[in-house]
Design a protein around this motif. Structure first.
Motif, short mmCIF file in Angstrom:
data_model
loop_
_atom_site.label_atom_id
_atom_site.label_comp_id
_atom_site.label_asym_id
_atom_site.label_seq_id
_atom_site.Cartn_x
_atom_site.Cartn_y
_atom_site.Cartn_z
N UNK A 521 0.84 -1.20 0.00
CA UNK A 521 0.00 0.00 0.00
C UNK A 521 0.88 1.25 0.00
N UNK A 522 0.46 2.25 -0.75
CA UNK A 522 1.21 3.50 -0.82
C UNK A 522 0.68 4.52 0.18
N UNK A 523 1.58 5.27 0.77
CA UNK A 523 1.18 6.38 1.64
C UNK A 523 0.84 7.59 0.77
N UNK A 528 4.61 5.85 -6.05
CA UNK A 528 4.72 4.50 -6.60
C UNK A 528 5.45 3.57 -5.63
N UNK A 529 5.38 2.25 -5.94
CA UNK A 529 6.14 1.26 -5.18
C UNK A 529 7.63 1.60 -5.22
N UNK A 530 8.05 2.15 -6.33
CA UNK A 530 9.45 2.51 -6.52
C UNK A 530 9.84 3.63 -5.56
N UNK A 531 8.99 4.66 -5.49
CA UNK A 531 9.31 5.85 -4.69
C UNK A 531 9.40 5.56 -3.20
N UNK A 536 10.27 6.07 2.65
CA UNK A 536 9.89 5.44 3.91
C UNK A 536 11.09 5.29 4.84
N UNK A 537 10.78 5.42 6.10
CA UNK A 537 11.82 5.19 7.11
C UNK A 537 12.17 3.72 7.17
N UNK A 538 11.13 2.86 7.01
CA UNK A 538 11.36 1.41 7.03
C UNK A 538 10.49 0.74 5.99
N UNK A 539 11.09 -0.09 5.15
CA UNK A 539 10.33 -0.87 4.17
C UNK A 539 9.72 -2.08 4.85
N UNK A 540 10.49 -2.71 5.72
CA UNK A 540 9.99 -3.80 6.55
C UNK A 540 10.12 -3.34 8.00
N UNK A 541 9.01 -2.97 8.65
CA UNK A 541 9.10 -2.44 10.01
C UNK A 541 9.46 -3.52 11.03
N UNK A 542 9.98 -3.07 12.15
CA UNK A 542 10.31 -4.00 13.25
C UNK A 542 9.05 -4.77 13.65
#
Length: 695
Positions: A521-523, A528-531, A536-542
């Motif tokens: 999901x985009x904020x 885009x998924x690319x951007x 993002x601070x984290x692509x995979x969050x803790x």
């Protein structure tokens, strides 16, 4: 980036259905086109990526004649093979059509009819080549001969595939019918022509001024050369029984010339797709906000940069191509790919021999893409790139990250502690990669773009090797949490950024990392998924749960490569055996016809390679009568200094012809040896002097 509402129509050259797809087609057209289309979709653009089988080309009728079947049998067979190969290989066409479809016949007929009714054609009765033995006119590839531009002795009647020059059959030197091998005669016939010369001024403004900066140099250079040579009217109809009938009265027995009907196949394929998807096809071909991009090989440059644009301009309702990023040719193990000689790596056979390894071939073809010059595919390089790059760099990094995350944290992304300077620097480098890769793709530099993707994998490998979490886990567990957190962000970025290049790998890696709807999901601030990789601070969050490790790539063993090399050796042996067969005797020549030929012994006294050509040698021969210039296509087989002093057989009374501005005043007799190498017909015997006649 452009406005995200931008619309793109992307076309890939329609493959002839006279044989399967091979790696030359993939490297030149379909892999780069697919990378570009996938990339644009990831940016959120509206994309129509279309292609289809070209089923009306003369090679199809030649193939049908050779196999003793109908042209329809040939196109049905190879359309099925090609379409399935593309699907299995992951080429993401929005629509793959065929020119035998009703929608194409209707579209091409309507296109011709509008131009005809608008007076855009000229109608002429001209002399065209005719095969008296086969009792038919010889269209384009029914004729072969010597190219008047470069001396290639295997040029076709529509184009020389050696130098890329577009030809008419009557331009060829020493033309021969591919039906009977006979020398054709000239016979009158009536046809419609597209007067390209009337558009010369417009083409100079549109291409030579408007696209000098943004078109690739190989494309621009070939187009400029063609325009500088002066444009001539070109026939749009042919005397054939296979193709789309010319839709006007008095045109019985004539069809639309394939070069006219084939590019219209892009439009009809778009129509077919739009109808199925409930879209408006006209938006993709008539809206000035749509960007039209043609992906082709260099042998199609003239058709897509001059002839098709003139057709679109003359019709009046369509947009023009913004870019035509054509590639050069790919060779195989040092030799030119050849469908007729079976010197190729066929896609459907590759998919059988290397199941599940589509991305390996995509990667190697992109890494070695012939973007600015001809390049060579070798099986050893294929193996090395897989084992030393995909397995050892990309696959190794991902495997380490996923295995260690599962080992230390049960597959949960750890909470980072205080990030070190190297951590912050690595994350900053990571966030720069999307823009770098995007910039290369937007400039059609796919080799460069993929190399940057691999540099990101190298960044991850180096980061892990330098930080050594497997050692620190016993002494500084907090530090390892930060290291693994950073490494997982790199892995996540690779999952997204690899999608245009390695789509199957991307899907597998996203599954391994358990990308969910939340990750996709985009904020509100992301286009885009690319951007999102940069924002993002984290692509995979803790706390995110990933899956178990799977191998992304497998090592390719020597035995697999040897099998492919043995297959090529068998082809080479078969071709050598075929070349060794004695050709059947030609039609009987009368004594009077023979005596017209003045064959003389000559001595080569000077020779030099013609500049800017691959094959042409300019030779001065002492014929005993005089010292004359002969231009011969032998430069690939002989060095100039090695042939000076050689005695040769010369056809002295052949009508002079200009080759690249040099008048050739005869022909030197040559033949091929059993290895396919060109050799002189040798009169080098004691006592034979220049000027001796051959009786």
């Amino acid at each position: 980036m452009s406005d995200s509402t931008q619309r793109y129509t992307i076309t890939a050259a329609l493959p002839y259905t006279n044989g399967p797809i091979h790696i030359g087609h993939l490297a030149g057209v379909y892999v780069p086109a697919d990378i570009y289309a996938r990339f644009l979709r990831m940016q959120g653009y509206d994309v129509a990526f279309v292609c289809g089988s070209d089923e009306h080309g003369v090679p199809i009728t030649i193939k049908a004649k050779k196999e003793g079947v109908s042209p329809k049998d040939i196109v049905d067979k190879y359309h099925g093979i090609i379409k399935k190969s593309f699907k299995d290989f992951g080429v993401s066409f929005d629509n793959y059509s065929r020119t035998s479809a009703d929608v194409h016949h209707d579209t091409a007929s309507a296109f011709f009819k509008k131009m005809y009714e608008d007076g855009k054609f000229i109608e002429e009765t001209t002399n065209q080549l005719y095969d008296e033995e086969a009792k038919q006119f010889l269209a384009d590839r029914f004729v072969t001969g010597t190219c008047p531009k470069c001396g290639n002795e295997e040029a076709y009647g529509d184009q020389c595939e050696s130098c890329g020059t577009s030809l008419n059959a009557t331009d060829l030197i020493n033309p021969k019918s591919t039906f009977s091998g006979a020398t054709p005669t000239l016979r009158e016939t009536r046809h419609w022509f597209l007067p390209l010369d009337q558009y010369e001024g417009w083409l100079k403004e549109w291409i030579l001024e408007g696209h000098k900066a943004d078109w690739k140099s190989n494309v621009y250079g070939q187009v400029k050369s063609w325009i500088d040579d002066g444009l001539r009217a070109r026939a749009v109809t042919r005397d054939l029984d296979w193709g789309i009938p010319v839709p006007v009265e008095g045109a019985e027995g004539k069809v639309l010339y394939v070069w006219f009907d084939a590019p219209i196949g892009y439009i009809s394929s778009t129509k077919e797709w739009a109808k199925r998807e409930g879209k408006d096809w006209e938006a993709y071909w008539k809206d000035e906000n749509t960007k039209l991009i043609h992906f082709i090989g260099k042998d199609n440059i003239v058709f897509h940069c001059i002839i098709f644009p003139v057709m679109l301009k003359a019709h009046g309702d369509f947009i023009l191509p913004q870019n035509v990023p054509a590639n050069e040719f790919l060779n195989l193990e040092g030799k030119k790919l050849s469908t007729s000689k079976n010197w190729a790596v066929w896609l459907h056979e590759y998919l059988e021999d290397f199941p599940g390894q589509q991305d390996v071939l995509r990667y190697v073809l992109t890494a070695n893409a012939p973007e600015t010059k001809d390049n060579d595919f070798t099986w050893k390089d294929f193996q090395a790139r897989n084992n030393n790059e995909l397995v050892a760099i990309f696959g190794n990094f991902i495997n380490r990250v996923v295995v260690l995350t599962n080992k230390y944290y049960g597959g949960l992304v750890p909470q980072p502690q205080k990030l070190s300077k190297i951590d912050e620097q690595t994350i900053a480098e990571l966030k720069a990669y999307p823009a770098v890769i995007a910039s290369s793709i937007e400039k059609y530099r796919f080799r460069e773009a993929q190399a940057e993707l691999m540099n990101l994998a190298r960044l991850g490998n180096k980061y892990l090797a330098d930080e050594e979490p497997w050692k620190l886990i016993k002494t500084d567990a907090d530090r390892v949490q930060s290291i693994m957190y950073v490494a997982l962000q790199i892995a996540s970025a690779l999952a997204t950024l690899s999608e245009p290049f390695l789509p199957f790998t991307s899907v597998k890696l996203k599954g391994m990392l358990k990308f969910s709807a939340a990750e996709n999901r985009l904020e509100s601030n992301e286009k885009s998924q690319w951007d999102k990789i940069s924002t993002r601070e984290a692509l995979l969050p803790a706390g995110h749960q990933i899956g178990k490790a799977e191998l992304l790539f497998s090592k390719i063993e020597d035995e697999q490569i040897e099998k492919q090399l043995e297959k090529l050796e068998a082809t080479k042996s078969a071709n050598a055996a075929e070349a060794g067969k004695v050709e059947p005797q030609k039609d009987t020549a009368s004594f009077e016809e023979f005596t017209k030929m003045d064959l003389r012994v000559g001595t080569i006294i000077e020779a030099h390679k013609m500049p800017k050509t691959k094959k042409l040698m300019v030779i001065k021969v002492d014929t005993g009568l005089d010292q004359r210039t002969v231009v011969s296509g032998i430069a690939e087989y002989f060095k100039a200094e090695d042939i000076i002093g050689k005695k040769v057989t010369v056809l002295a009374n052949l009508a002079p012809r200009k080759l690249r501005g040099v008048e050739s005043q005869g022909m030197i007799l040559m033949t091929e040896n059993a290895q396919g190498k060109l050799v002189f017909v040798n009169p080098d015997e004691d006592g034979v002097e220049p000027g001796a006649t051959i009786n």
